[in-house]
Design a protein around this motif. Structure first.
Motif, PDB file in Angstrom:
ATOM      1  N   LEU A 124      35.573  39.819  29.051  1.00 35.80           N
ATOM      2  CA  LEU A 124      34.159  40.075  29.324  1.00 35.80           C
ATOM      3  C   LEU A 124      33.976  41.147  30.399  1.00 35.80           C
ATOM      4  O   LEU A 124      32.951  41.828  30.439  1.00 35.80           O
ATOM      5  CB  LEU A 124      33.458  38.787  29.766  1.00 35.80           C
ATOM      6  CG  LEU A 124      33.244  37.725  28.675  1.00 35.80           C
ATOM      7  CD1 LEU A 124      32.629  36.474  29.287  1.00 35.80           C
ATOM      8  CD2 LEU A 124      32.360  38.269  27.564  1.00 35.80           C
ATOM      9  N   VAL A 125      34.972  41.285  31.254  1.00 35.08           N
ATOM     10  CA  VAL A 125      34.880  42.273  32.321  1.00 35.08           C
ATOM     11  C   VAL A 125      34.882  43.693  31.753  1.00 35.08           C
ATOM     12  O   VAL A 125      34.440  44.638  32.420  1.00 35.08           O
ATOM     13  CB  VAL A 125      36.045  42.087  33.329  1.00 35.08           C
ATOM     14  CG1 VAL A 125      37.362  42.614  32.773  1.00 35.08           C
ATOM     15  CG2 VAL A 125      35.719  42.795  34.646  1.00 35.08           C
ATOM     16  N   LEU A 126      35.331  43.872  30.505  1.00 32.81           N
ATOM     17  CA  LEU A 126      35.331  45.193  29.882  1.00 32.81           C
ATOM     18  C   LEU A 126      33.907  45.729  29.732  1.00 32.81           C
ATOM     19  O   LEU A 126      33.682  46.938  29.830  1.00 32.81           O
ATOM     20  CB  LEU A 126      36.008  45.132  28.516  1.00 32.81           C
ATOM     21  CG  LEU A 126      37.534  45.012  28.530  1.00 32.81           C
ATOM     22  CD1 LEU A 126      38.050  44.675  27.137  1.00 32.81           C
ATOM     23  CD2 LEU A 126      38.157  46.303  29.025  1.00 32.81           C
ATOM     24  N   VAL A 127      32.955  44.856  29.468  1.00 37.13           N
ATOM     25  CA  VAL A 127      31.570  45.297  29.299  1.00 37.13           C
ATOM     26  C   VAL A 127      31.053  45.924  30.584  1.00 37.13           C
ATOM     27  O   VAL A 127      30.483  47.026  30.578  1.00 37.13           O
ATOM     28  CB  VAL A 127      30.671  44.120  28.874  1.00 37.13           C
ATOM     29  CG1 VAL A 127      29.219  44.580  28.754  1.00 37.13           C
ATOM     30  CG2 VAL A 127      31.153  43.542  27.544  1.00 37.13           C
ATOM     31  N   LEU A 128      31.262  45.241  31.703  1.00 37.55           N
ATOM     32  CA  LEU A 128      30.819  45.783  32.987  1.00 37.55           C
ATOM     33  C   LEU A 128      31.595  47.030  33.371  1.00 37.55           C
ATOM     34  O   LEU A 128      31.035  47.953  33.962  1.00 37.55           O
ATOM     35  CB  LEU A 128      30.963  44.722  34.080  1.00 37.55           C
ATOM     36  CG  LEU A 128      29.988  43.551  34.018  1.00 37.55           C
ATOM     37  CD1 LEU A 128      30.294  42.554  35.123  1.00 37.55           C
ATOM     38  CD2 LEU A 128      28.550  44.042  34.133  1.00 37.55           C
ATOM     39  N   SER A 129      32.865  47.080  33.017  1.00 39.13           N
ATOM     40  CA  SER A 129      33.688  48.227  33.401  1.00 39.13           C
ATOM     41  C   SER A 129      33.182  49.505  32.750  1.00 39.13           C
ATOM     42  O   SER A 129      33.298  50.585  33.317  1.00 39.13           O
ATOM     43  CB  SER A 129      35.150  47.992  33.007  1.00 39.13           C
ATOM     44  OG  SER A 129      35.346  48.122  31.607  1.00 39.13           O
ATOM     45  N   ARG A 130      32.620  49.397  31.564  1.00 34.22           N
ATOM     46  CA  ARG A 130      32.088  50.569  30.866  1.00 34.22           C
ATOM     47  C   ARG A 130      30.774  51.032  31.485  1.00 34.22           C
ATOM     48  O   ARG A 130      30.425  52.214  31.426  1.00 34.22           O
ATOM     49  CB  ARG A 130      31.860  50.244  29.395  1.00 34.22           C
ATOM     50  CG  ARG A 130      32.905  50.795  28.432  1.00 34.22           C
ATOM     51  CD  ARG A 130      32.706  52.256  28.251  1.00 34.22           C
ATOM     52  NE  ARG A 130      33.675  52.870  27.355  1.00 34.22           N
ATOM     53  CZ  ARG A 130      33.690  54.166  27.123  1.00 34.22           C
ATOM     54  NH1 ARG A 130      32.833  54.952  27.728  1.00 34.22           N
ATOM     55  NH2 ARG A 130      34.575  54.684  26.318  1.00 34.22           N
ATOM     56  N   PRO A 159      31.766  45.539  22.215  1.00 36.82           N
ATOM     57  CA  PRO A 159      30.430  45.371  22.820  1.00 36.82           C
ATOM     58  C   PRO A 159      30.244  46.217  24.068  1.00 36.82           C
ATOM     59  O   PRO A 159      29.120  46.615  24.394  1.00 36.82           O
ATOM     60  CB  PRO A 159      30.362  43.878  23.148  1.00 36.82           C
ATOM     61  CG  PRO A 159      31.774  43.408  23.189  1.00 36.82           C
ATOM     62  CD  PRO A 159      32.506  44.267  22.204  1.00 36.82           C
ATOM     63  N   ALA A 160      31.345  46.508  24.785  1.00 30.93           N
ATOM     64  CA  ALA A 160      31.247  47.356  25.971  1.00 30.93           C
ATOM     65  C   ALA A 160      30.788  48.760  25.593  1.00 30.93           C
ATOM     66  O   ALA A 160      29.944  49.357  26.268  1.00 30.93           O
ATOM     67  CB  ALA A 160      32.601  47.414  26.680  1.00 30.93           C
ATOM     68  N   CYS A 161      31.326  49.291  24.505  1.00 32.51           N
ATOM     69  CA  CYS A 161      30.953  50.639  24.061  1.00 32.51           C
ATOM     70  C   CYS A 161      29.517  50.680  23.563  1.00 32.51           C
ATOM     71  O   CYS A 161      28.793  51.656  23.794  1.00 32.51           O
ATOM     72  CB  CYS A 161      31.907  51.113  22.964  1.00 32.51           C
ATOM     73  SG  CYS A 161      33.586  51.432  23.552  1.00 32.51           S
ATOM     74  N   VAL A 162      29.072  49.620  22.894  1.00 33.70           N
ATOM     75  CA  VAL A 162      27.678  49.551  22.439  1.00 33.70           C
ATOM     76  C   VAL A 162      26.731  49.515  23.641  1.00 33.70           C
ATOM     77  O   VAL A 162      25.715  50.229  23.676  1.00 33.70           O
ATOM     78  CB  VAL A 162      27.459  48.318  21.534  1.00 33.70           C
ATOM     79  CG1 VAL A 162      25.978  48.148  21.218  1.00 33.70           C
ATOM     80  CG2 VAL A 162      28.262  48.453  20.246  1.00 33.70           C
ATOM     81  N   ALA A 163      27.061  48.699  24.640  1.00 30.91           N
ATOM     82  CA  ALA A 163      26.215  48.612  25.834  1.00 30.91           C
ATOM     83  C   ALA A 163      26.183  49.943  26.576  1.00 30.91           C
ATOM     84  O   ALA A 163      25.122  50.373  27.067  1.00 30.91           O
ATOM     85  CB  ALA A 163      26.739  47.507  26.757  1.00 30.91           C
TER      86      ALA A 163
END
Length: 213
Positions: A124-130, A159-163
């Motif tokens: 889940l931390v990947l989303v914030l990292s992006r 989902p990180a790339c979409v966000a």
């Protein structure tokens, strides 16, 4: 001669918007994907600029949604390619230039913080990292060094790339809605993107209690 005249008439009837889309979307995809591999391309500014132009060409949401979709897919492909190249270096005894490049772009302090967050929150931390400027590489390197399989990384990165693409698309919508002339919206969107990118570095230099060497 008649054939050439007919061809010219057909080309003349093609809307400029269609031509721009046929060239613009592939170009956006290539540049964003390359920007995920090498840090010299300001991908956020590209996406927000493309969103401004799309905003003025077509009404919402049809104008900006394709830009967000193309940018998200390109960012995902670039991330996956970089992760795969980095994982080859992790498995190799001699490493690889891609892995060394990732190490060189991740400060030890940020890498350690990324490792702790990865242990606590998982992919889940990947989303914030992006979404955090300069946060993508430390988290990606932490995933590589932690032995996270490519499939698990992909599930968190999608989902990180979409966000990420949606965020910069919204910046483009903001720039496009404030000005009737697209170039002014592009200037504002690029300025906001650069400001967001520079803010964490400025804060680290100016934050209270920072120890000067």
């Amino acid at each position: 001669m008649t054939r050439w005249r007919v061809a010219a008439e057909v080309v003349g009837r093609v809307p400029p918007e269609t031509t721009q889309q046929a060239v613009g979307y592939p170009a956006l995809f290539v540049l964003v994907a390359l920007g995920a591999l090498v840090p010299v391309i300001p991908t956020g500014a590209l996406v927000s600029s493309a969103a401004v132009v799309a905003f003025h060409q077509r009404s919402l949401p049809l104008g900006v949604l394709p830009v967000i979709a193309v940018a998200a897919l390109a960012a995902f492909c670039g991330d996956i390619a970089l992760y795969w190249l980095g994982s080859r270096g992790v498995r190799s005894r001699g490493g690889s230039r891609w892995l060394e490049s990732l190490r060189g772009r991740a400060e030890p302090e940020r890498l350690e913080r990324a490792r702790r967050k990865l242990d606590e929150h998982g992919v889940l931390v990947l989303v914030l990292s992006r979404l955090v400027p300069a946060g993508r590489i430390p988290v990606m390197l932490a995933c590589l060094l932690g032995g996270l399989p490519l499939r698990r990384f992909a599930r968190g990165d999608a989902p990180a790339c979409v966000a990420w693409a949606a965020t910069y698309g919204l910046i483009g919508i903001l720039g496009g809605s404030l000005f009737s002339e697209p170039w002014k919206g592009v200037v504002l969107a690029v300025g906001l993107t650069l400001l967001i990118s520079a803010a964490p570095g400025v804060w680290r230099r100016l934050r209270p209690g920072r120890v000067r060497q």
